[in-house]
Write a protein that holds these residues in place. Structure first.
Motif, PDB file in Angstrom:
ATOM      1  N   PRO A 104       0.718  -1.146  -0.196  1.00  0.00           N
ATOM      2  CA  PRO A 104       0.157  -0.129   0.066  1.00  0.00           C
ATOM      3  C   PRO A 104       0.919   1.387  -0.129  1.00  0.00           C
ATOM      4  CG  PRO A 104      -1.202  -1.586   1.441  1.00  0.00           C
ATOM      5  CD  PRO A 104       0.077  -2.162   0.989  1.00  0.00           C
ATOM      6  N   PRO A 105       1.858   1.565   0.675  1.00  0.00           N
ATOM      7  CA  PRO A 105       2.364   2.632   0.861  1.00  0.00           C
ATOM      8  C   PRO A 105       3.050   3.102  -0.628  1.00  0.00           C
ATOM      9  CG  PRO A 105       3.010   1.694   2.770  1.00  0.00           C
ATOM     10  CD  PRO A 105       2.221   0.609   2.061  1.00  0.00           C
ATOM     11  N   MET A 106       3.719   2.103  -1.347  1.00  0.00           N
ATOM     12  CA  MET A 106       4.256   2.109  -2.459  1.00  0.00           C
ATOM     13  C   MET A 106       3.121   2.374  -3.495  1.00  0.00           C
ATOM     14  SD  MET A 106       6.365  -0.619  -4.989  1.00  0.00           S
ATOM     15  CE  MET A 106       5.005  -1.669  -5.170  1.00  0.00           C
ATOM     16  N   MET A 107       2.048   1.704  -3.524  1.00  0.00           N
ATOM     17  CA  MET A 107       0.907   2.097  -4.336  1.00  0.00           C
ATOM     18  C   MET A 107       0.604   3.565  -4.308  1.00  0.00           C
ATOM     19  SD  MET A 107       0.737  -0.518  -6.314  1.00  0.00           S
ATOM     20  CE  MET A 107      -0.896  -1.020  -7.025  1.00  0.00           C
ATOM     21  N   ASP A 108       0.545   4.079  -3.029  1.00  0.00           N
ATOM     22  CA  ASP A 108      -0.075   5.435  -2.713  1.00  0.00           C
ATOM     23  C   ASP A 108       0.905   6.452  -3.328  1.00  0.00           C
ATOM     24  OD1 ASP A 108      -2.220   4.524  -1.244  1.00  0.00           O
ATOM     25  OD2 ASP A 108      -0.907   5.098   0.733  1.00  0.00           O
ATOM     26  N   MET A 109       2.182   6.030  -3.314  1.00  0.00           N
ATOM     27  CA  MET A 109       3.111   6.976  -3.894  1.00  0.00           C
ATOM     28  C   MET A 109       3.060   7.067  -5.441  1.00  0.00           C
ATOM     29  SD  MET A 109       6.545   6.432  -1.664  1.00  0.00           S
ATOM     30  CE  MET A 109       7.643   7.828  -2.392  1.00  0.00           C
ATOM     31  N   ILE A 110       2.614   5.953  -5.948  1.00  0.00           N
ATOM     32  CA  ILE A 110       2.376   5.793  -7.284  1.00  0.00           C
ATOM     33  C   ILE A 110       1.126   6.514  -7.697  1.00  0.00           C
ATOM     34  CG2 ILE A 110       2.010   4.204  -9.465  1.00  0.00           C
ATOM     35  CD1 ILE A 110       3.818   2.124  -7.909  1.00  0.00           C
ATOM     36  N   ASP A 111       0.269   6.320  -7.077  1.00  0.00           N
ATOM     37  CA  ASP A 111      -0.980   6.974  -7.419  1.00  0.00           C
ATOM     38  C   ASP A 111      -0.945   8.467  -7.328  1.00  0.00           C
ATOM     39  OD1 ASP A 111      -3.992   6.986  -7.674  1.00  0.00           O
ATOM     40  OD2 ASP A 111      -4.134   7.845  -5.624  1.00  0.00           O
ATOM     41  N   SER A 112      -0.151   8.988  -6.310  1.00  0.00           N
ATOM     42  CA  SER A 112       0.374  10.667  -6.179  1.00  0.00           C
ATOM     43  C   SER A 112       1.012  10.984  -7.354  1.00  0.00           C
ATOM     44  CB  SER A 112       0.635  10.642  -4.854  1.00  0.00           C
ATOM     45  OG  SER A 112       1.708  10.155  -4.677  1.00  0.00           O
ATOM     46  N   ARG A 113       1.659  10.038  -8.072  1.00  0.00           N
ATOM     47  CA  ARG A 113       2.676  10.183  -9.256  1.00  0.00           C
ATOM     48  C   ARG A 113       3.943  10.973  -8.589  1.00  0.00           C
ATOM     49  NH1 ARG A 113       0.466   9.552 -13.829  1.00  0.00           N
ATOM     50  NH2 ARG A 113       1.972  10.895 -15.028  1.00  0.00           N
ATOM     51  N   LEU A 114       4.057  10.597  -7.272  1.00  0.00           N
ATOM     52  CA  LEU A 114       5.605  10.793  -6.774  1.00  0.00           C
ATOM     53  C   LEU A 114       6.352   9.947  -7.451  1.00  0.00           C
ATOM     54  CD1 LEU A 114       7.167  12.493  -4.722  1.00  0.00           C
ATOM     55  CD2 LEU A 114       6.569  10.945  -2.849  1.00  0.00           C
ATOM     56  N   LEU A 115       6.118   8.684  -7.697  1.00  0.00           N
ATOM     57  CA  LEU A 115       6.866   7.762  -8.279  1.00  0.00           C
ATOM     58  C   LEU A 115       6.261   7.568  -9.617  1.00  0.00           C
ATOM     59  CD1 LEU A 115       7.270   5.155  -5.388  1.00  0.00           C
ATOM     60  CD2 LEU A 115       8.927   6.836  -6.199  1.00  0.00           C
ATOM     61  N   ARG A 116       7.082   7.320 -10.496  1.00  0.00           N
ATOM     62  CA  ARG A 116       6.346   7.159 -12.050  1.00  0.00           C
ATOM     63  C   ARG A 116       7.101   5.859 -12.658  1.00  0.00           C
ATOM     64  NH1 ARG A 116       5.004  11.527 -14.455  1.00  0.00           N
ATOM     65  NH2 ARG A 116       4.377  10.247 -16.175  1.00  0.00           N
ATOM     66  N   PRO A 117       6.844   4.642 -12.142  1.00  0.00           N
ATOM     67  CA  PRO A 117       7.327   3.452 -12.765  1.00  0.00           C
ATOM     68  C   PRO A 117       7.364   3.173 -14.200  1.00  0.00           C
ATOM     69  CG  PRO A 117       5.466   2.679 -11.294  1.00  0.00           C
ATOM     70  CD  PRO A 117       5.753   4.259 -11.021  1.00  0.00           C
ATOM     71  N   GLU A 118       6.095   3.787 -14.890  1.00  0.00           N
ATOM     72  CA  GLU A 118       5.909   3.624 -16.222  1.00  0.00           C
ATOM     73  C   GLU A 118       7.071   4.268 -17.080  1.00  0.00           C
ATOM     74  OE1 GLU A 118       3.842   7.516 -15.193  1.00  0.00           O
ATOM     75  OE2 GLU A 118       4.263   5.697 -14.290  1.00  0.00           O
ATOM     76  N   LEU A 119       7.791   5.132 -16.596  1.00  0.00           N
ATOM     77  CA  LEU A 119       8.928   5.800 -17.149  1.00  0.00           C
ATOM     78  C   LEU A 119       9.949   4.745 -17.354  1.00  0.00           C
ATOM     79  CD1 LEU A 119       8.862   9.468 -15.644  1.00  0.00           C
ATOM     80  CD2 LEU A 119       7.660   8.562 -17.770  1.00  0.00           C
ATOM     81  N   LEU A 120      10.118   3.675 -16.638  1.00  0.00           N
ATOM     82  CA  LEU A 120      11.351   2.898 -16.610  1.00  0.00           C
ATOM     83  C   LEU A 120      11.363   2.033 -18.018  1.00  0.00           C
ATOM     84  CD1 LEU A 120      11.389   1.738 -12.819  1.00  0.00           C
ATOM     85  CD2 LEU A 120      12.974   3.298 -13.917  1.00  0.00           C
ATOM     86  N   VAL A 121      10.201   2.107 -18.443  1.00  0.00           N
ATOM     87  CA  VAL A 121       9.848   1.000 -19.575  1.00  0.00           C
ATOM     88  C   VAL A 121      10.266   1.678 -20.923  1.00  0.00           C
ATOM     89  CG1 VAL A 121       8.278  -0.386 -20.773  1.00  0.00           C
ATOM     90  CG2 VAL A 121       7.855  -0.089 -18.458  1.00  0.00           C
ATOM     91  N   THR A 122      11.331   0.863 -21.339  1.00  0.00           N
ATOM     92  CA  THR A 122      11.800   1.672 -22.849  1.00  0.00           C
ATOM     93  C   THR A 122      11.474   0.727 -23.948  1.00  0.00           C
ATOM     94  OG1 THR A 122      14.000   0.328 -22.312  1.00  0.00           O
ATOM     95  CG2 THR A 122      13.760   2.474 -21.392  1.00  0.00           C
ATOM     96  N   GLY A 123      10.695  -0.323 -23.895  1.00  0.00           N
ATOM     97  CA  GLY A 123      10.218  -1.097 -24.942  1.00  0.00           C
ATOM     98  C   GLY A 123       9.414  -2.333 -24.887  1.00  0.00           C
ATOM     99  N   THR A 124       8.472  -2.768 -25.373  1.00  0.00           N
ATOM    100  CA  THR A 124       7.925  -3.903 -25.158  1.00  0.00           C
ATOM    101  C   THR A 124       7.843  -4.858 -26.255  1.00  0.00           C
ATOM    102  OG1 THR A 124       5.673  -2.903 -26.402  1.00  0.00           O
ATOM    103  CG2 THR A 124       6.117  -2.583 -23.899  1.00  0.00           C
ATOM    104  N   ILE A 125       7.640  -6.100 -26.073  1.00  0.00           N
ATOM    105  CA  ILE A 125       8.115  -7.236 -27.382  1.00  0.00           C
ATOM    106  C   ILE A 125       6.829  -8.122 -27.185  1.00  0.00           C
ATOM    107  CG2 ILE A 125      10.465  -6.769 -27.503  1.00  0.00           C
ATOM    108  CD1 ILE A 125      10.864  -9.172 -25.874  1.00  0.00           C
ATOM    109  N   GLY A 126       6.642  -9.041 -27.953  1.00  0.00           N
ATOM    110  CA  GLY A 126       5.716 -10.205 -27.957  1.00  0.00           C
ATOM    111  C   GLY A 126       6.582 -11.586 -27.453  1.00  0.00           C
ATOM    112  N   LEU A 127       5.844 -12.315 -27.386  1.00  0.00           N
ATOM    113  CA  LEU A 127       6.452 -13.745 -26.878  1.00  0.00           C
ATOM    114  C   LEU A 127       7.548 -14.269 -28.055  1.00  0.00           C
ATOM    115  CD1 LEU A 127       3.739 -16.092 -25.388  1.00  0.00           C
ATOM    116  CD2 LEU A 127       5.414 -15.129 -24.234  1.00  0.00           C
ATOM    117  N   ASP A 128       7.234 -14.056 -29.154  1.00  0.00           N
ATOM    118  CA  ASP A 128       7.952 -14.563 -30.279  1.00  0.00           C
ATOM    119  C   ASP A 128       9.614 -13.869 -30.050  1.00  0.00           C
ATOM    120  OD1 ASP A 128       6.263 -16.376 -31.495  1.00  0.00           O
ATOM    121  OD2 ASP A 128       5.318 -14.704 -32.390  1.00  0.00           O
ATOM    122  N   GLN A 129       9.398 -12.706 -29.733  1.00  0.00           N
ATOM    123  CA  GLN A 129      11.036 -11.968 -29.466  1.00  0.00           C
ATOM    124  C   GLN A 129      11.545 -12.240 -28.137  1.00  0.00           C
ATOM    125  OE1 GLN A 129       7.900  -9.947 -30.475  1.00  0.00           O
ATOM    126  NE2 GLN A 129       8.577 -10.546 -32.578  1.00  0.00           N
ATOM    127  N   ALA A 130      11.087 -12.912 -27.324  1.00  0.00           N
ATOM    128  CA  ALA A 130      11.494 -13.002 -26.024  1.00  0.00           C
ATOM    129  C   ALA A 130      12.760 -13.932 -26.005  1.00  0.00           C
ATOM    130  CB  ALA A 130      10.300 -13.616 -25.061  1.00  0.00           C
TER     131      ALA A 130
END
Length: 367
Positions: A298-324
């Motif tokens: 919960p404390p981590m989720m609260d910080m994400i909900d308030s946008r104090l933490l932005r874990p989505e910014l860490l994602v630099t790419g997405t791939i499918g199973l075939d590229q895994a």
């Protein structure tokens, strides 16, 4: 279902159809919407984890939708959006009863003790103990990291490292968990020095709040000295977020008197020679960090909900199973910057329990 499977350690996996899993009585089957590509998965594929049985499906940080639950599950229903700590606890041993499910005596880990999340579906045991709900507005790709890299970094920085505002935090290794640690430490007001050999990773560390960065490839092994110089005497807290004898030793040597070293990255071949003379003479603390239990989210989720933490910014790419398969193999030589997330893309096929093997155990059919 389609899944990434390897039959030999170190041999390139392949994507093929395997049997759907079935929920155990206290478990659930999750339709995997996103699953992170983590260095721990690479260690498992290389054979560094003695508990893996072949053939095997890797993958341990995931998010998705509850597809089916066992008869004993109370708190979860099909359709619930969830993530899962990579340490899945039994809920009954002394460690669990004390609240320390991350060091459960009978812990399970998808992708290690049983088949994991590089697949369209994954079984999770003890669902009431281990599932964590995610809000409707959260991107599944973001939520996947909350099962391992981000939650692990959150607990390493705050609970284990006991980081306070204004303290210096050194982060050795700026992959997914390291960049998460940079973001979290900066968000609470700590000053962060990030260490890596990749200019791209260091650029991301600056973006996420690092006060200083050190290119370890440019200073010929004098990383600890550079950290002590930047921090005017050494870090209060230092994390080895990579997991190698070199980064572990550099982290310990980076500390000031009575500093705290937190080992986050796996060390499959041991830590090598640590400067135990400094541990004694400077009264250093050597700590481990092994994920975060579901009840502590919960404390981590609260910080994400308030946008104090932005874990989505860490994602630099997405791939499918075939590229895994190729992406997993590449982690040994070119781990890259930021986080890559796999989206299994089940192509809309409905999960059908009547097609699954009738079993309540994780071992059957590798699931």
């Amino acid at each position: 279902m389609r899944a990434v499977v390897f039959d030999e350690f170190g041999r390139i996996p392949e994507v093929r159809e395997v049997k759907d899993p079935a929920p155990s009585r206290a478990g659930a089957v999750i339709r995997v919407e996103a699953t992170g590509l983590c260095r721990s998965d690479w260690h498992g594929w290389m054979g560094h984890d003695p508990g893996i049985c072949l053939p095997h499906v890797p993958g341990h940080e995931l998010s998705g939708v509850v597809e089916a639950v066992g008869s004993d599950v109370v708190n979860w229903r099909p359709g619930d959006r969830v993530t899962v700590p990579f340490v899945c606890a039994c809920g009954r041993c002394p460690a669990c009863v004390s609240g320390s499910q991350q060091v459960c005596e009978r812990q399970e880990q998808p992708g290690f003790t049983h088949w994991g999340s590089f697949a369209e579906f994954v079984p999770i045991h003890q669902a009431d103990v281990n599932l964590v709900g995610i809000p409707e507005e959260m991107w599944y790709v973001t939520a996947a990291g909350l099962g391992c890299r981000f939650a692990t970094a959150f607990r390493a920085v705050l609970a284990q490292g006991r980081t306070a505002p204004g303290e210096w935090v050194a982060v050795h290794g700026c992959g997914g968990v390291g960049l998460s640690a940079v973001m979290i430490a900066a968000a609470i007001g700590a000053r962060v020095v990030a260490v890596d050999v990749s200019p791209q990773a260091l650029d991301l560390a600056r973006k996420f709040g690092a006060s200083a960065v050190i290119d370890a490839s440019a200073i010929r092994g004098e990383v600890a000295e550079a950290v002590r110089s930047v921090t005017d005497g050494g870090a209060h807290v230092s994390l080895d977020a990579l997991g190698s004898p070199t980064t572990c030793a550099a982290s310990v040597n980076s500390l000031r008197r009575q500093g705290r070293h937190v080992q986050v990255g796996l060390l499959p071949n041991g830590a090598g020679d640590l400067p135990m003379d400094l541990v004694v003479s400077l009264e250093l603390e050597i700590l481990g960090s092994h994920g975060m239990p579901a009840h502590a989210y919960p404390p981590m989720m609260d910080m994400i909900d308030s946008r104090l933490l932005r874990p989505e910014l860490l994602v630099t790419g997405t791939i499918g199973l075939d590229q895994a398969p190729a992406a997993l193999a590449a982690m040994g030589t070119a781990p890259g910057a930021g986080v890559v997330v796999i989206e299994p893309q089940a192509s809309g096929r409905a999960f059908r329990l009547d097609q699954a093997p009738v079993t309540g155990t994780q071992e059957s059919d590798g699931a």
